[in-house]
Design an enzyme around this catalytic site. Structure first.
Site, short mmCIF file in Angstrom:
data_model
loop_
_atom_site.label_atom_id
_atom_site.label_comp_id
_atom_site.label_asym_id
_atom_site.label_seq_id
_atom_site.Cartn_x
_atom_site.Cartn_y
_atom_site.Cartn_z
N SER A 104 29.72 63.74 -6.88
CA SER A 104 28.53 62.91 -7.12
C SER A 104 28.99 61.55 -7.58
O SER A 104 30.07 61.39 -8.16
CB SER A 104 27.63 63.56 -8.17
OG SER A 104 26.67 62.63 -8.66
N TYR A 130 26.10 66.79 -17.07
CA TYR A 130 26.34 66.73 -15.62
C TYR A 130 27.40 65.68 -15.29
O TYR A 130 28.35 65.94 -14.55
CB TYR A 130 25.03 66.42 -14.90
CG TYR A 130 25.16 66.29 -13.40
CD1 TYR A 130 25.38 67.42 -12.61
CD2 TYR A 130 25.08 65.05 -12.78
CE1 TYR A 130 25.50 67.31 -11.24
CE2 TYR A 130 25.20 64.93 -11.41
CZ TYR A 130 25.41 66.05 -10.64
OH TYR A 130 25.54 65.95 -9.28
#
Length: 313
Positions: free
Chosen positions: A178, A191
């Site tokens: 990501s 995250y």
């Protein structure tokens, strides 16, 4: 008599567009043929991007090992892939239950994956779990779970298949990461931390295994936009116009089919790092390196703006 420039320019644009289209179609066709007979392991294969990826590699004649936490979903994907497939051109996928939140099972999972074909040519680490919450509200157990799925799971699986790749002096390990593995975003501390850890691990691994002919790739994307963004990704309060614009740029992600095609292209071209992002996230990455203080100020102002909007409601 020469043609006027206003006539030549559109013709050149049309010709260039046609050449570019033909080139892309040729590369897409070649990409599928290059994975034929390759043993390809895909984690979280039942997700949007995972299933799109499985379809592309299956059509290309790869020997798939599909991993997921739900046997029913794996069987549904198996049926979808094999329903109209030509058995002379494709291979029936192997199915393996894999749940990165259960790290105690990883040794057995690695053994089962290797038993399918005896080796792994391509490992695609596609699993991920997200969380949006203020730092002080995230428990240690939740932190650990996110780290298991996003970091310890992929790194452990990569370590498990690495010895066979080293012995064969061939292999490709690809992490679907990501942009938050390179750029931290407020309210996604756990995250972002897990993605930063995974990015660093695979960057180190790339340098360590290059001498064995093993390729390590990372694809950093923004939000995977399967349809509409999930409710958990929407802010609880109404943001300002500036904050709304920035949020739309940061969360407007890529379609699963686009990501799957990028994965296939990355495997065949052996690209080491790919960034799938719109201009605003890309600019933020450059600011993080060149003008970090400015970026920190902008991000902090956005958090304060959201807090103020929430108080005024």
């Amino acid at each position: 008599m020469s043609l006027p420039f206003v006539v030549v320019l559109p013709l050149l644009i049309v010709v260039a567009a046609g050449v570019y289209y033909i080139y892309n179609e040729a590369m897409h066709f070649m990409s599928k043929s290059l994975v034929r007979n390759k043993v390809v392991v895909i984690t979280d294969a039942t997700s949007g991007a995972g299933s799109e990826c499985a379809q592309l590699f299956h059509q290309g004649g790869a020997r798939l090992v599909l991993c997921g936490s739900s046997w029913d979903k794996l069987e549904s994907l198996y049926d979808a892939l094999t329903a109209d497939a030509d058995p002379r051109e494709t291979f029936a996928p192997k199915l393996v239950i894999l749940d990165f939140s259960d790290m105690d099972s990883m040794e057995d999972v690695v053994s089962e994956v290797l038993e399918c074909y005896g080796c792994v040519d391509v490992l695609i680490c596609n699993s991920s779990t997200k969380l949006k919450a203020p730092v002080q509200s995230v428990s240690l157990d939740l932190d650990r779970n996110i780290m298991d799925v996003n970091y310890f799971g992929p790194s452990t699986l990569a370590k498990g298949v690495l010895p066979t790749m080293i012995s064969r002096r061939s292999g490709h390990i690809l992490l679907v990461s990501s942009i938050q593995g390179r750029l931290a975003v407020p309210f996604r501390s756990s995250y972002a931390a897990s993605k930063h850890a995974a990015q660093a691990f695979f960057d180190c691994l790339r340098a360590e295994v290059e001498e064995y002919g093993i390729v390590v790739s990372t694809i950093s994307h923004t939000f995977i936009n399967a349809s509409a963004p999930p409710a958990s990704e929407q802010p609880a309060s109404k943001p300002s116009r500036l904050a709304a614009f920035l949020a739309s740029q940061l969360t407007h992600g890529v379609r699963p089919s686009v990501l799957a095609n990028e994965i296939l292209g990355t495997v065949n071209r052996k690209r080491k790092e790919v960034l799938l992002a719109h201009p605003i996230p890309r600019a933020a990455l450059y600011l993080r390196s060149l003008l970090p203080s400015f970026l920190f100020a902008v991000v902090a102002a956005g958090v304060k703006d959201s807090a103020l909007a929430e108080q005024m409601q």
